[in-house]
Scaffold this motif. Structure first.
Motif, PDB file in Angstrom:
ATOM      1  N   THR A 129       6.563   8.105  -4.666  1.00 35.06           N
ATOM      2  CA  THR A 129       4.884   8.743  -4.957  1.00 35.06           C
ATOM      3  C   THR A 129       5.434  10.093  -4.030  1.00 35.06           C
ATOM      4  O   THR A 129       3.815  11.257  -3.935  1.00 35.06           O
ATOM      5  CB  THR A 129       3.983   8.230  -5.586  1.00 35.06           C
ATOM      6  N   THR A 178       4.469   9.748  -0.700  1.00 37.48           N
ATOM      7  CA  THR A 178       3.208   9.046   0.060  1.00 37.48           C
ATOM      8  C   THR A 178       3.531   9.039   1.402  1.00 37.48           C
ATOM      9  O   THR A 178       5.032   8.055   1.491  1.00 37.48           O
ATOM     10  CB  THR A 178       2.876   8.160  -1.406  1.00 37.48           C
ATOM     11  N   LYS A 212      -3.583   6.650   3.480  1.00 40.05           N
ATOM     12  CA  LYS A 212      -2.890   7.399   2.001  1.00 40.05           C
ATOM     13  C   LYS A 212      -2.198   9.246   2.436  1.00 40.05           C
ATOM     14  O   LYS A 212      -3.416   9.933   2.382  1.00 40.05           O
ATOM     15  CB  LYS A 212      -2.972   7.119   0.967  1.00 40.05           C
ATOM     16  N   ASP A 216      -0.084  12.347   0.767  1.00 38.73           N
ATOM     17  CA  ASP A 216       0.393  12.949   0.647  1.00 38.73           C
ATOM     18  C   ASP A 216       1.300  14.286   0.459  1.00 38.73           C
ATOM     19  O   ASP A 216       1.155  15.577   1.557  1.00 38.73           O
ATOM     20  CB  ASP A 216      -0.708  14.143  -0.857  1.00 38.73           C
TER      21      ASP A 216
END
Length: 301
Positions: free
Chosen positions: A43, A45, A58, A60
């Motif tokens: 992802t 992440t 978290k 991005d």
């Protein structure tokens, strides 16, 4: 400066020792004690725990957006399971951490831990969790935990269990006890789940700071955060020689890890605490022209 900025590239492994890398600020939001950066490739992440604030961030990688996850206890370390789900090593055990508003759930019953709480932890090449605790007067310990929650004590008399990583090809575990200012090497026997042949790779002088979090790069060298010195260093594990230094504007440097699609970005967490520098507690990035290795994951099966 963001990831689109001009990057200063240095190849420290081909030049004289003590070459310097220049960092840039990746996440400016200050954390009281940022720790345990973990990269999830699927992802794109990056996860980071702020231990005393009981939060997980978290990040991005593509958009730069940040989400917060509240956790019920101080979370010393983050790992992933083989499905890519987030797991936290907390004060009394190991928990699933969900990325929505679902409360964290324990994987097992509370564990009988020596010391105050889990500190640094990683999943090992064998799929077990390896995690240590912080303990006053060297009352902490270092454990392995299997998929059933079986806790095995590997080391006792630990002050502050911290950075760890494996040279799996050579059957070696590198391990830091911050309180002893030392990096150790063990012969790691995965089939018997034991550590043997303890050796000191390097002891750190007071003016170097305290060795904290650690990661190994693709060439087998070790990157170590030096708490209290505003630095992270790269060393040769066979002799302990410093190859490269990363100087940061934050005094309390806690943990390095590799991230990014090519695992070629070294991310480093720091702590705000009593440091009044405006970037204290930020997360930094540097580009050492060496990649990291994919992290191992916990096998819950």
């Amino acid at each position: 400066m963001n990831l689109g900025a001009v990057r200063m590239r240095i190849a420290p492994f081909e030049r004289e020792e003590n070459m310097r890398l220049s960092p840039e600020c990746l996440i400016a939001r200050p954390m009281l004690l940022g720790e345990s950066p973990v990269w999830r490739a699927e992802t794109r992440t990056l996860f980071i725990t702020d231990i005393p604030e009981k939060r997980v961030y978290k990040y991005d990688w593509q958009t730069g957006s940040i989400a917060e996850i509240t956790v019920p206890q101080e979370t010393g370390a983050l790992i992933l399971n083989r499905a890519g789900n987030l797991i936290g090593c907390m004060q009394n055990g190991v928990y699933h951490i969900f990325e929505d508003e679902t409360p964290a759930e324990p994987l097992f019953a509370p564990l009988p831990l020596a010391g105050t709480r889990f500190n640094d932890a990683k999943a090992g090449p064998d799929g077990r969790i390896y995690a240590g605790t912080v303990g006053a007067n060297f009352s902490g310990a270092f454990y392995s935990i299997d998929s059933k929650g079986n806790l095995k004590t590997l080391l006792t008399g630990i002050g502050c269990s911290n950075g760890l990583d494996w040279d799996a090809e050579r059957g070696l575990l590198y391990y830091i006890d911050t309180s002893r200012r030392a990096l150790f090497r063990f012969r790691w026997h995965s089939e018997r789940d034991v550590l043997a042949e303890k050796q000191i790779v390097r002891e750190f002088a007071r003016d170097e700071g305290f060795p904290d979090g650690m990661t190994m790069d693709a060439s087998g060298n070790l990157w170590i955060a030096l708490w209290g010195s505003g630095r992270a260093i790269c060393i040769e594990p066979d002799c302990g020689r410093t190859i490269c230094e990363l100087h940061l504007p934050a005094k309390y440097v806690s943990c390095p890890a590799f991230a990014g699609e090519q695992l070629d970005t070294l991310v480093v967490t720091t702590a705000r605490q009593d440091d009044d520098h405006p970037l204290a507690g930020a997360v930094f990035a540097a580009y050492p022209e060496i990649s990291g290795r994919p992290i191992w994951r916990f096998d819950e099966s």
